[in-house]
Write an enzyme that holds these catalytic residues in place. Structure first.
Site, PDB file in Angstrom:
ATOM      1  N   ARG A  47       0.838  -1.215   0.000  1.00 37.17           N
ATOM      2  CA  ARG A  47       0.000   0.000   0.000  1.00 37.17           C
ATOM      3  C   ARG A  47       0.869   1.260   0.000  1.00 37.17           C
ATOM      4  NH1 ARG A  47      -1.615   2.152   4.376  1.00 37.17           N
ATOM      5  NH2 ARG A  47      -2.198   0.248   5.474  1.00 37.17           N
ATOM      6  N   TYR A  99     -15.382  17.276 -16.271  1.00 37.33           N
ATOM      7  CA  TYR A  99     -15.812  15.873 -16.261  1.00 37.33           C
ATOM      8  C   TYR A  99     -16.915  15.705 -15.223  1.00 37.33           C
ATOM      9  CZ  TYR A  99     -15.507  10.846 -15.542  1.00 37.33           C
ATOM     10  OH  TYR A  99     -15.798   9.518 -15.420  1.00 37.33           O
ATOM     11  N   ASP A 171      -6.353  18.808 -15.020  1.00 36.28           N
ATOM     12  CA  ASP A 171      -6.724  17.463 -15.487  1.00 36.28           C
ATOM     13  C   ASP A 171      -6.317  17.403 -16.962  1.00 36.28           C
ATOM     14  OD1 ASP A 171      -7.990  15.224 -16.549  1.00 36.28           O
ATOM     15  OD2 ASP A 171      -9.773  15.434 -15.281  1.00 36.28           O
ATOM     16  N   LYS A 196      -7.624   6.204 -19.665  1.00 35.06           N
ATOM     17  CA  LYS A 196      -7.868   6.665 -21.029  1.00 35.06           C
ATOM     18  C   LYS A 196      -6.626   6.437 -21.906  1.00 35.06           C
ATOM     19  CE  LYS A 196     -11.654   7.699 -18.967  1.00 35.06           C
ATOM     20  NZ  LYS A 196     -11.963   8.993 -18.405  1.00 35.06           N
TER      21      LYS A 196
HETATM   22  C1  LIG Z   1     -12.493   9.490 -17.214  1.00 32.98           C
HETATM   23  C2  LIG Z   1     -12.097  10.819 -16.699  1.00 32.98           C
HETATM   24  C3  LIG Z   1     -11.947  11.046 -15.320  1.00 32.98           C
HETATM   25  C4  LIG Z   1     -12.247   9.991 -14.288  1.00 32.98           C
HETATM   26  O1  LIG Z   1     -11.382   8.919 -14.372  1.00 32.98           O
HETATM   27  P1  LIG Z   1     -11.755   7.406 -13.907  1.00 32.98           P
HETATM   28  O2  LIG Z   1     -10.517   6.673 -14.194  1.00 32.98           O
HETATM   29  O3  LIG Z   1     -12.931   6.990 -14.737  1.00 32.98           O
HETATM   30  O4  LIG Z   1     -12.125   7.471 -12.473  1.00 32.98           O
HETATM   31  C5  LIG Z   1     -11.540  12.313 -14.926  1.00 32.98           C
HETATM   32  N1  LIG Z   1     -11.304  13.292 -15.816  1.00 32.98           N
HETATM   33  C6  LIG Z   1     -11.457  13.108 -17.136  1.00 32.98           C
HETATM   34  C7  LIG Z   1     -11.188  14.242 -18.059  1.00 32.98           C
HETATM   35  C8  LIG Z   1     -11.862  11.875 -17.626  1.00 32.98           C
HETATM   36  O5  LIG Z   1     -12.026  11.707 -18.948  1.00 32.98           O
END
Ligand SMILES: *Cc1c(COP(=O)(O)O)cnc(C)c1O
Length: 376
Positions: A47, A99, A171, A196
């Site tokens: 962890r 998001y 982000d 992604k």
């Molecule tokens: C998918 C996404 C998230 C969240 O990520 P998860 O891995 O699904 O929890 C946050 N910000 C953006 C821009 C995203 O496309």
């Protein structure tokens, strides 16, 4: 070293104990202490640190031009850690069209814990300035935005945050470090949903936060959230994500070129009333995108002529695209955003969001053409 080289080599080398070229997966949750009580490699318990997680963190930090990174079990867990690193009573500024998971975290979860957020149109700098309060501690940026693919000026937003004693977190999921490196533009933290483009094959969930240095005050708290909060990715998840990272620059560039091709075709299509893609000269932040993004990316959205039913019909008629949420994988996806986000959505009912993959662009164009024909 350039990003292509870092993607292949940063974070790991040949395994010293076996000569293995591909990194071994260390599933062990615990590590042996020496007779004197010390730890050979400083590893104690998975962890708090694990070799596969360390490799992934070093690789992504290198790609972003940072000095430290903390990997999480999902992008949402990474966002959660950044917001929870603030004190109760802190004020956050975030984009209205961030998001929708971020929106829900800020509006529903953290509002109850005394962190208040003002949601603004981040293209409108006067509106952002007006939102600043004495308690503002964080300017949260997400660019390009979802689902209208707006581009926000990271350099300006980081400057504004710093002028008011706040920090700026970006982000960078949609742009990836292949297009945009927010730390170089003045941001303090970069966050990714590695689910992604980093993973890139729609088969592993993850998130990561990058900072310039381990001892950055806000990042140190994010690290604390990671190791004490415990929302860590498994060693196998880290291994899969690192494997994706190795091909990220080439995948992203090819997907971006494909998306530019698809966007140009759709912009001239009689059944499409709008194409939102920063690579098109008609995009409202096309000039900013050209300075902030090395590639316009592989995300675009379109508005279908007619009503929401026409948009649904077009999405219903695709044969090569897959109707699914998410993005950044090798396969192209299409999604009617308003029905995924529910009643609180900002997405127009006629909007379809496209994540462009690695298929041949002519095949993608042919599929969209026949699907839109079906919406006539
Ligand atoms: C998918 C996404 C998230 C969240 O990520 P998860 O891995 O699904 O929890 C946050 N910000 C953006 C821009 C995203 O496309």
């Amino acid at each position: 070293m350039r990003i292509e080289t870092l993607a292949v080599h940063a974070g790991h080398g040949v395994d010293p104990s076996t000569g293995a070229v591909a990194p071994p997966i260390h599933l062990s949750t615990t590590f042996e202490r020496e007779p004197d009580g010390s730890y050979r490699e400083g590893l104690v318990y998975t962890r708090t640190a694990n070799p596969n997680r360390g490799q992934l963190e070093r690789a992504v930090a290198a790609l972003e031009g940072g000095g430290a990174a903390a990997a999480f079990a999902s992008g949402s867990a990474a966002i959660h850690a950044v917001i929870q690193a603030l004190d109760p009573g802190a004020h956050v500024i975030a984009p209205k069209d961030c998001y929708h998971g971020t929106l829900r975290l800020l509006r529903e979860l953290f509002a109850r814990w005394g962190v208040e957020t003002t949601f603004v149109d981040m293209c409108n700098h006067h509106e952002v300035e007006r939102a600043v309060r004495p308690a503002t501690r964080l300017v949260w940026v997400e660019t390009p935005s979802n689902p209208l693919v707006r581009v926000f000026d990271i350099r300006w937003l980081a400057g504004l945050a710093h002028a008011h004693g706040a920090r700026c977190a970006v982000d960078n999921t949609w742009a990836t470090p292949v297009a945009t490196r927010p730390l170089a533009l003045g941001a303090d933290l970069v966050m990714h949903s590695s689910t992604k483009y980093f993973g890139g094959h729609s088969d592993v969930l993850g998130g990561i936060v990058v900072a310039r240095a381990e001892d950055d005050e806000l990042f140190a708290r994010v690290r604390e959230m990671q190791t004490t909060g415990g929302s860590v990715p498994s060693p196998f998840d880290c291994w899969l994500t690192l494997r994706g990272v190795m091909t990220l620059p080439w995948r992203f560039r090819a997907q971006s070129a494909n998306a530019a091709h698809v966007a140009e075709f759709l912009a001239a299509h009689p059944r499409v009333t709008a194409v939102h893609y920063p690579g098109l000269p008609s995009h409202p932040q096309h000039a900013l995108a050209a300075t902030q993004m090395e590639h316009p990316g592989a995300m675009l959205s379109i508005e279908v002529r007619g009503t929401g039913a026409n948009a649904m019909a077009a999405a219903g008629a695709v044969q090569l695209f897959t109707r699914a949420t998410s993005l950044g994988g090798v396969e192209s996806l299409i999604e009617h955003r308003a029905s995924v986000e529910g009643p609180e959505t900002h997405a127009p009912d006629t909007l379809l969001r496209l994540s462009i993959g690695l298929e041949h662009p002519d095949d993608l164009v042919a599929d969209l053409d026949q699907a839109l024909g079906g919406a006539r």
